[in-house]
Design a protein around this motif. Structure first.
Motif, PDB file in Angstrom:
ATOM      1  N   LYS A   1      76.772 116.408  29.944  1.00  0.00           N
ATOM      2  CA  LYS A   1      75.914 115.915  31.060  1.00  0.00           C
ATOM      3  C   LYS A   1      74.715 116.261  30.277  1.00  0.00           C
ATOM      4  O   LYS A   1      73.654 115.649  30.445  1.00  0.00           O
ATOM      5  CB  LYS A   1      76.437 115.876  32.029  1.00  0.00           C
ATOM      6  N   GLU A   2      73.882 117.630  30.510  1.00  0.00           N
ATOM      7  CA  GLU A   2      72.319 117.587  30.934  1.00  0.00           C
ATOM      8  C   GLU A   2      71.581 117.281  28.726  1.00  0.00           C
ATOM      9  O   GLU A   2      70.390 116.845  28.733  1.00  0.00           O
ATOM     10  CB  GLU A   2      72.610 119.140  30.310  1.00  0.00           C
ATOM     11  N   GLY A   3      72.336 117.694  27.891  1.00  0.00           N
ATOM     12  CA  GLY A   3      72.302 116.848  27.007  1.00  0.00           C
ATOM     13  C   GLY A   3      71.847 114.981  26.353  1.00  0.00           C
ATOM     14  O   GLY A   3      71.503 115.256  25.765  1.00  0.00           O
ATOM     15  N   LEU A   4      73.001 114.860  26.705  1.00  0.00           N
ATOM     16  CA  LEU A   4      72.515 113.741  26.934  1.00  0.00           C
ATOM     17  C   LEU A   4      72.109 112.674  27.697  1.00  0.00           C
ATOM     18  O   LEU A   4      71.002 112.038  27.947  1.00  0.00           O
ATOM     19  CB  LEU A   4      74.143 112.570  27.649  1.00  0.00           C
ATOM     20  N   PHE A   5      71.218 113.286  29.033  1.00  0.00           N
ATOM     21  CA  PHE A   5      70.213 113.146  29.728  1.00  0.00           C
ATOM     22  C   PHE A   5      68.730 113.992  29.086  1.00  0.00           C
ATOM     23  O   PHE A   5      68.899 113.070  29.366  1.00  0.00           O
ATOM     24  CB  PHE A   5      70.752 114.704  31.294  1.00  0.00           C
ATOM     25  N   ALA A   6      69.142 114.832  28.485  1.00  0.00           N
ATOM     26  CA  ALA A   6      68.158 114.747  27.902  1.00  0.00           C
ATOM     27  C   ALA A   6      67.519 113.857  26.619  1.00  0.00           C
ATOM     28  O   ALA A   6      66.052 113.374  26.268  1.00  0.00           O
ATOM     29  CB  ALA A   6      67.949 116.089  26.584  1.00  0.00           C
ATOM     30  N   ALA A   7      68.477 113.673  26.177  1.00  0.00           N
ATOM     31  CA  ALA A   7      68.837 112.227  24.680  1.00  0.00           C
ATOM     32  C   ALA A   7      68.059 110.879  25.773  1.00  0.00           C
ATOM     33  O   ALA A   7      67.449 110.026  25.224  1.00  0.00           O
ATOM     34  CB  ALA A   7      69.332 112.285  24.433  1.00  0.00           C
ATOM     35  N   ALA A   8      69.225 110.611  27.433  1.00  0.00           N
ATOM     36  CA  ALA A   8      68.105 109.118  26.850  1.00  0.00           C
ATOM     37  C   ALA A   8      67.276 108.789  27.946  1.00  0.00           C
ATOM     38  O   ALA A   8      66.626 107.884  27.682  1.00  0.00           O
ATOM     39  CB  ALA A   8      69.229 109.426  28.209  1.00  0.00           C
ATOM     40  N   MET A   9      66.741 110.034  28.123  1.00  0.00           N
ATOM     41  CA  MET A   9      65.034 110.461  28.920  1.00  0.00           C
ATOM     42  C   MET A   9      64.144 110.776  28.236  1.00  0.00           C
ATOM     43  O   MET A   9      63.700 110.761  28.430  1.00  0.00           O
ATOM     44  CB  MET A   9      65.772 110.683  30.085  1.00  0.00           C
ATOM     45  N   THR A  10      64.433 110.586  26.164  1.00  0.00           N
ATOM     46  CA  THR A  10      63.484 110.783  26.073  1.00  0.00           C
ATOM     47  C   THR A  10      62.166 109.814  26.055  1.00  0.00           C
ATOM     48  O   THR A  10      62.707 108.393  25.810  1.00  0.00           O
ATOM     49  CB  THR A  10      63.567 111.016  24.772  1.00  0.00           C
ATOM     50  N   VAL A  11      61.544 109.933  26.819  1.00  0.00           N
ATOM     51  CA  VAL A  11      59.694 109.016  26.818  1.00  0.00           C
ATOM     52  C   VAL A  11      58.521 109.173  25.616  1.00  0.00           C
ATOM     53  O   VAL A  11      58.240 110.730  25.757  1.00  0.00           O
ATOM     54  CB  VAL A  11      59.231 109.291  27.899  1.00  0.00           C
TER      55      VAL A  11
END
Length: 185
Positions: free
Chosen positions: A52-62
């Motif tokens: 989940k942390e890896g997904l969050f980091a990828a999804a929330m790249t801004v």
């Protein structure tokens, strides 16, 4: 799996994750729900992003896509930044989702800190009269930009929402300008 299918699967996962994190927050968003939203098996999410942390980091790249201030007269920096940030908040739901998650979750807070450190701090260093003060001045700018975003786009406090963009710029630009370019108080 073909490269094209792999990329479309990744894109579907990231889109679903952004929406789920925005709607549910970090703690309540689950890999299963995100996979269901993306119409894939949860094991595929784990395969691509690990957890989940890896997904969050990828999804929330801004990418803040900050304007180049080099050619701008120094006294117009505040106005340019407020105008830019308002456009970004209004056009990019990922920023709003990240702010929402960042106020309640350490991973979200760290993500937001990294974005401002890596993308905004270099801009502040270029325009501050004393580069050693740039971190403090950038933090002061963040108080204004993030405060307006929180009240206008997350909490939706009616008077903040009711302000026209031009009014927000007129109120905030002088403050950002002072934070970035005024002599040390």
């Amino acid at each position: 799996m073909s490269s094209r299918r792999s990329e479309s699967t990744r894109a579907a996962i990231l889109d679903a994750a952004r929406e789920r994190f925005a709607a549910d927050g970090y703690e309540r968003a689950t890999i299963r729900a995100i996979a269901r939203d993306a119409s894939i098996d949860p094991s595929m999410v784990m395969r691509y992003y690990g957890n989940k942390e890896g997904l969050f980091a990828a999804a929330m790249t801004v990418d803040l896509a900050l304007p180049d201030l080099a050619g701008l007269p120094r006294e117009e920096v505040g106005r340019a930044l407020v105008t830019h940030f308002l456009a970004r908040w209004e056009e990019d739901e990922v920023l709003t989702a990240l702010l929402r998650v960042g106020v309640t979750n350490q991973a979200g807070a760290e993500r937001m800190q990294g974005i401002f450190r890596d993308q905004f701090l270099p801009v502040a260093r270029r325009v501050c009269p004393d580069p050693e003060q740039a971190p403090a001045r950038a933090a002061l700018v963040a108080t204004q930009v993030l405060g307006m975003a929180l009240t206008r786009y997350v909490l939706r406090i009616p008077p903040a929402v009711a302000l026209h963009r031009e009014e927000v710029v007129a109120w905030l630009a002088p403050t950002l300008q002072r934070y970035l370019t005024a002599p040390n108080p």
